[in-house]
Write an enzyme that holds these catalytic residues in place. Structure first.
Site, PDB file in Angstrom:
ATOM      1  N   TRP A  30      27.156  -0.076  27.077  1.00 28.85           N
ATOM      2  CA  TRP A  30      25.813   0.812  27.359  1.00 28.85           C
ATOM      3  C   TRP A  30      25.051   1.007  26.052  1.00 28.85           C
ATOM      4  CZ3 TRP A  30      24.311  -1.341  31.665  1.00 28.85           C
ATOM      5  CH2 TRP A  30      25.128  -1.330  32.860  1.00 28.85           C
ATOM      6  N   ASP A  62      21.984   9.235  26.831  1.00 30.42           N
ATOM      7  CA  ASP A  62      22.272   8.782  28.082  1.00 30.42           C
ATOM      8  C   ASP A  62      23.429   9.167  28.725  1.00 30.42           C
ATOM      9  OD1 ASP A  62      23.046   6.947  30.210  1.00 30.42           O
ATOM     10  OD2 ASP A  62      23.240   5.027  28.857  1.00 30.42           O
ATOM     11  N   LYS A  67      25.224   6.727  39.755  1.00 28.26           N
ATOM     12  CA  LYS A  67      26.599   7.122  39.365  1.00 28.26           C
ATOM     13  C   LYS A  67      27.140   8.496  39.894  1.00 28.26           C
ATOM     14  CE  LYS A  67      26.761   3.222  36.758  1.00 28.26           C
ATOM     15  NZ  LYS A  67      26.204   3.317  35.563  1.00 28.26           N
TER      16      LYS A  67
END
Ligand SMILES: *Cc1c(COP(=O)(O)O)cnc(C)c1O
Length: 356
Positions: free
Chosen positions: A101, A168, A192
């Protein structure tokens, strides 16, 4: 039978929140209308938006000089929005490459401007968190990823940064306390640990916008959403509602400090089993182990298929490892009950006894 859902994302949500959301789809608070049929500018939706924001503010202790935004496009769109809004045309941005990511965030930043990768753990398949790098004072911001969902590593502390920090937090937001004032911008795809796919939360310090000399498309400009209070266009009303219901649940069980304690306990239970069971071994550096995503492999890989079957028979789903790591990944998001972890460790123990 209700499954033990260890999926990495979209992740497990509290049943209470799901029930409440299902009811709101049928009839919102006795209005005779579905949540999905009302105007996003109505009094009823405004109450939902304000409640969701106040829950975020309260649960995370967000200071007054920050805005809480609910946007679309996933965390992946934030990979581009961050440099668009914060990386000056003649400046540079600093990134830590701690996983796939982070790597994607770097790729987007490079399209926008000069991007320096300060440190990377790519050399060992992202099995640890890069540390001890120096942060250039002339960079516009430092970008880090708090929890690497795919590899199962998590930052246990944040660097003392002379420049603004952007993080993030998609896969560990609301899992433990965080000092929001240390960051200029935090973003998280909801699916998530805070709600369903379709909404991305951004917590942004109000005065960091408008400093780059670049034309920014309206929808990609944070200023647009700060000024319109996330209502510039139609917001994702259903995902926002589910976030609200999930955060209400979190508040009802004692908020972030209480869930952090439970999350620590869940992770300790599973890592203890991995470390003591001769059939299993963790794939990450011990000091960087994630409390959200626990990655492990078998010492006898030929038993993987049989173990997968035993796991499935116990009602456990979602533990297949990401293709770039292999083995297994058990995600222990907030809504996963500790009882599910107990079932998992029991299966591991019994499987080891059976195959010994
Ligand atoms: C899942 C994930 C993303 C991608 O989120 P999308 O909402 O699917 O774009 C980004 N960063 C991290 C850390 C993630 O876990």
């Amino acid at each position: 039978m209700k499954k033990h859902n260890f999926g990495a994302g979209p992740g497990i949500l509290p049943e209470e929140a799901l029930r409440k959301s299902a009811q709101a789809v049928l009839d919102l608070n006795g209005t005779g209308l579905s949540l999905l049929e009302i105007s996003h500018r109505s009094k009823d939706f405004d109450a939902i938006m304000q409640k969701t924001k106040s829950l975020v503010k309260e649960l995370l202790g967000v200071p007054d000089n920050y805005s809480i935004l609910f946007l679309q496009g996933g965390a992946s769109t934030q990979f581009a929005m961050v440099p668009y809004n914060l990386l000056p045309v003649d400046g540079k941005a600093a990134y830590v490459e701690s996983g796939v990511w982070a790597n994607k965030a770097i790729k987007e930043a490079k399209m926008v401007g000069t991007t320096e990768v300060l440190a990377s753990s790519k050399d060992k398949n992202f099995s640890y968190i890069p540390k001890n790098f120096s942060i250039p004072k002339d960079a516009a911001y430092l970008h880090v990823t708090s929890n690497n969902t795919i590899y199962g590593t998590q930052m246990k502390s944040y660097p003392d940064s002379p420049i603004p920090v952007v993080c993030d937090m998609s896969s560990d937001i609301f899992s433990k306390p965080v000092d929001v004032s240390k960051f200029d911008l935090i973003y998280a795809g909801a699916q998530k640990n805070m709600g369903p796919a379709g909404v991305t939360m951004v917590i942004i310090k109000n005065d960091i916008c408008g400093k780059v000399n670049r034309t920014i498309p309206t929808m990609l400009n944070y200023q647009t959403h700060i000024e319109a209070d996330s209502l510039y266009n139609t917001p994702p009303v259903f995902p926002i509602y589910v976030c609200m219901a999930t955060l209400e649940w979190l508040q009802s069980i004692g908020g972030v400090p209480a869930i952090a304690k439970l999350n620590q306990k869940k992770a300790a239970m599973l890592y203890t089993e991995i470390d003591s069971n001769p059939l299993f071994t963790g794939t990450t550096a011990v000091e960087d182990r994630s409390e959200m995503n626990v990655c492990f492999v078998m010492t006898k890989p030929e038993l993987e298929e049989e173990f997968s079957k035993a796991v499935k028979d116990a009602g456990i789903i979602g533990i297949k490892g990401h293709r770039s790591v292999g083995g297994f990944r058990a995600s222990l998001y907030n809504a996963l009950p500790i009882e599910s972890v107990a079932v998992m460790t029991k299966v591991m123990r019994e499987f080891a006894m059976k195959t010994a």
